[in-house]
Design a protein around this motif. Structure first.
Motif: not given
Length: 473
Positions: A337, A424, A428, A443, A463, A466
């Motif tokens: 990330v 989003r 992902i 990401i 993120d 997730c």
């Protein structure tokens, strides 16, 4: 506080009325309490002069303004309330930066990571970063990369009273132009790099460059500017500072680095210059992070910090949240990330990941709404050129249609294996679905952020969380 002390070195065009003492200063009329001086700031979205009535109602005893006003309390007219605000809050808190060692970091990319590395080397410091403002025993969630002068001066004052005499500041172009760092007595200024960013605000790259340059122009002759000489625009910043210049880089420089090892497990660097030679190990990954490590080490070398302290500080510094952050997952793939949200940052991150020799790089990214549209197609070109698979999605669409933003990105995409998934989370999940052993999933764009800005609302979204949710399922 006596008004004379508060207004020391302030250029006053006109004054009306007299006031004996001030109990506080603010630019927010809602935070005015009896005895306060209210400063009317003009911004892009609001004009503080329109809130004078509310400030007076809440107990303001004086006003700082840019124009004559009709009021029954004393007021002072100055040429620029933003710059004056920085001066008077510094006066209010006793000009704490004059009694501290202040390190400022500016550039398009690398500011946050460099600030974290420096805060690890200078463990007894206060650090103002994009993510948070922190000392060893205190953390405040950041609202701006460079906070308002009121927050800055107050926290510097509090830190100094606790015996903390070193401060590390990320210096944004907005913070420079809006005079948030005016009257901060910087000892060291660091230039990391510069590339296209924030052109929705600065309009042209030249204006953006000029904004950054103002930071180095403000450094005194006895101060030090540490400049990444490998950046093609480095001469511009060197030319525009009167301070002592120390250059650093991997190609050349007064302080020069060599990458000994660069793997998904971390970096080993050799650094030599100014009579010093060090070997540094870091858990940070990627060749672009080697520059951040070199920048932090260059400051410490310029400040005559011991080699053992630099080595230990770099080695123990964790990666900042959302900055080339490797997520721990129960699968033989790597998930990274990163906050990369400009063409150059995306290029640096993907190029760094490709250095590791994994099977494929799968990149998930979007672009922010209500921001520089011109960079969207460039980001599409970069991602499609360097990635094996690209998944276009939303970032912070704000008031724009996510599909329209994706269309702008597509204008620069040059073939390749491509998916368009505006949601989003779905994007992902798709990346993780198609990832195979040995792949890297990047990401990009939001990094540490824990929200999405959609239609004027901030909706909780992370993120990192997730990814963890995917593997829980």
């Amino acid at each position: 506080m006596h008004l004379e002390a508060l207004l020391k070195e302030v250029d006053i065009i006109k004054s009306e009325g007299k006031v004996n003492g001030i109990t506080g200063v603010t630019d927010d009329s809602r935070k005015v309490t009896p005895g306060y001086l209210f400063v009317a700031l003009r911004g892009g979205k609001a004009d503080g002069h329109k809130f004078i009535g509310e400030a007076v109602k809440n107990g303001a005893v004086a006003l700082l303004v840019e124009e004559e006003v009709t009021t029954n309390i004393p007021y002072f007219v100055v040429p620029n309330t933003r710059k004056t605000f920085s001066r008077i809050v510094s006066n209010y808190y006793g000009n704490p930066s004059e009694h501290m060692k202040i390190i400022g970091i500016t550039g398009t990319n690398g500011k946050t990571t460099t600030s974290y590395l420096l805060s690890s080397i200078y463990s007894d410091s206060i650090c103002f970063s994009t993510i948070k403002y922190f000392t060893q025993d205190k953390e405040i969630k950041a609202t701006n990369t460079t906070p308002s002068p009121l927050i800055l001066q107050k926290e510097l004052y509090n830190a100094l009273n606790k015996g903390i005499k070193i401060a590390i500041l990320e210096v944004s172009s907005h913070g420079i132009v809006q005079n948030r760092i005016s009257y901060i007595d910087f000892d060291y200024g660091v230039f990391t790099n510069i590339s296209r960013d924030h052109l929705d605000y600065h309009k042209t790259f030249k204006e953006y460059m000029d904004a950054k340059s103002r930071f180095f122009e403000s450094l005194g002759k006895e101060k030090m500017a540490l400049i990444n000489i490998d950046d093609s625009n480095a001469p511009y910043f060197i030319k525009n500072t009167k301070s002592r210049v120390v250059t650093y880089g991997f190609k050349k420089g007064n302080i020069q680095g060599t990458i000994i090892e660069n793997t998904i497990g971390g970096l080993i660097l050799s650094i030599e210059g100014m009579g010093r030679k060090l070997e540094l190990r870091s858990s940070l990954i990627g060749s672009h992070n080697a520059y951040n490590i070199l920048a932090a080490a260059a400051v410490a070398i310029g400040d005559n910090v011991s080699g053992s302290r630099i080595i230990e500080g770099i080695e123990k510094a964790p990666p900042p949240p959302g900055r080339m952050e490797k997520i721990d997952i129960p699968e033989p793939i790597s998930v990274i990330v990163d906050y990369a949200h400009s063409p150059e940052a995306l290029n640096s991150v993907i190029s760094s990941l490709k250095d590791f020799g994994h099977q494929r790089v799968i990149t998930v990214f979007g672009a922010g709404g209500d921001r520089d549209r011109g960079k969207r197609a460039i980001m599409g070109m970069v991602a499609s050129k360097l990635s094996d698979i690209v998944i276009l999605t939303s970032d912070n669409p704000r008031s724009e249609d996510p599909q329209a933003i994706i269309e702008d990105i597509l204008n620069g995409v040059d073939g390749g294996n491509l998916y368009r998934i505006p949601d989003r989370k779905e994007a992902i999940f798709k990346a993780l679905d198609i990832a195979k052993e040995g792949d890297i999933v990047l990401i990009a764009g939001k990094g540490h952020e824990e929200y999405q800005e959609i239609g004027g609302n901030r909706i909780p979204f992370s993120d990192r969380e997730c990814v963890k949710e995917y593997f829980r399922k």
